[in-house]
Write a protein that holds these residues in place. Structure first.
Motif, short mmCIF file in Angstrom:
data_model
loop_
_atom_site.label_atom_id
_atom_site.label_comp_id
_atom_site.label_asym_id
_atom_site.label_seq_id
_atom_site.Cartn_x
_atom_site.Cartn_y
_atom_site.Cartn_z
N GLU A 45 22.38 5.74 12.64
CA GLU A 45 22.73 4.52 12.89
C GLU A 45 21.88 3.72 12.13
O GLU A 45 22.45 2.70 11.77
CB GLU A 45 22.86 4.22 14.41
CG GLU A 45 24.12 4.89 15.04
CD GLU A 45 25.43 4.81 14.76
OE1 GLU A 45 25.47 3.95 14.00
OE2 GLU A 45 26.17 5.57 14.93
N GLU A 48 23.16 3.61 8.87
CA GLU A 48 24.41 2.76 8.72
C GLU A 48 23.98 1.35 8.84
O GLU A 48 24.56 0.41 7.99
CB GLU A 48 25.41 2.85 9.66
CG GLU A 48 26.00 4.26 9.68
CD GLU A 48 26.76 4.87 10.69
OE1 GLU A 48 27.08 3.72 11.70
OE2 GLU A 48 27.34 5.78 10.65
N GLU A 77 25.93 -2.28 14.01
CA GLU A 77 25.12 -1.09 13.70
C GLU A 77 23.62 -1.51 14.49
O GLU A 77 23.23 -0.50 14.88
CB GLU A 77 24.92 -1.04 12.23
CG GLU A 77 26.17 -0.80 11.45
CD GLU A 77 26.79 0.44 11.91
OE1 GLU A 77 26.32 1.17 12.34
OE2 GLU A 77 28.01 0.54 11.40
N ASP A 80 24.46 0.00 17.94
CA ASP A 80 24.24 1.36 17.88
C ASP A 80 22.89 1.84 17.83
O ASP A 80 22.54 2.85 18.64
CB ASP A 80 25.23 1.75 16.63
CG ASP A 80 26.74 1.87 16.45
OD1 ASP A 80 27.12 1.57 17.67
OD2 ASP A 80 27.03 1.99 15.58
MG LIG Z 1 27.53 2.93 13.42
#
Ligand SMILES: [Mg+2]
Length: 125
Positions: A45, A48, A77, A80
């Motif tokens: 994550e 990302e 993100e 996350d």
């Molecule tokens: Mg994500």
């Protein structure tokens, strides 16, 4: 940096941790949440999150905060990353507040403000 009207001032870490814990429990996903797996998910994550900034100049990365659509994607993100941070703390029984406070004390000792103000260099070991 600017802050919008925010619920961060009234939301506790415990509430957010419970939100993640309930989500995991309701799906019986704890079986997949070995600390190894969760730490890897957290790193994925983070990658990302970085993708949103990958080819931007420093200045363009700063301007992202005034682009609502892109900012919303970055927020997802970041959520996350933080969500998996809570999940990892939940799995390991770590107290996040204590860990963050203790690490900030360590950081302050490692980087005394009077020595590091306005500059960064790797401290000697
Ligand atoms: Mg994500």
């Amino acid at each position: 940096m600017h802050f919008m009207a925010s619920s961060d001032d009234t939301t506790t870490v415990a509430e957010l941790r419970k939100l993640v814990a309930d989500f995991v429990a309701e799906r019986d996903w704890s079986q997949f949440h070995a600390p190894k797996n969760v730490s890897m998910a957290l790193a994925i994550e983070a990658a990302e999150l970085m993708e949103h900034f990958q080819w931007l100049t420093l200045e363009a990365s700063r301007e992202l905060s005034s682009q609502p659509e892109k900012l919303a994607e970055v927020a997802e993100e970041l959520a996350d990353v933080i969500g998996y941070s809570f999940a990892l703390a939940n799995e390991l029984g770590l107290d996040i507040s204590s860990a963050v406070r203790a690490k900030m004390v360590k950081n302050a000792q490692k980087y005394p403000a009077e020595k590091y103000r306005g500059k960064y260099e790797r401290p000697k070991k």
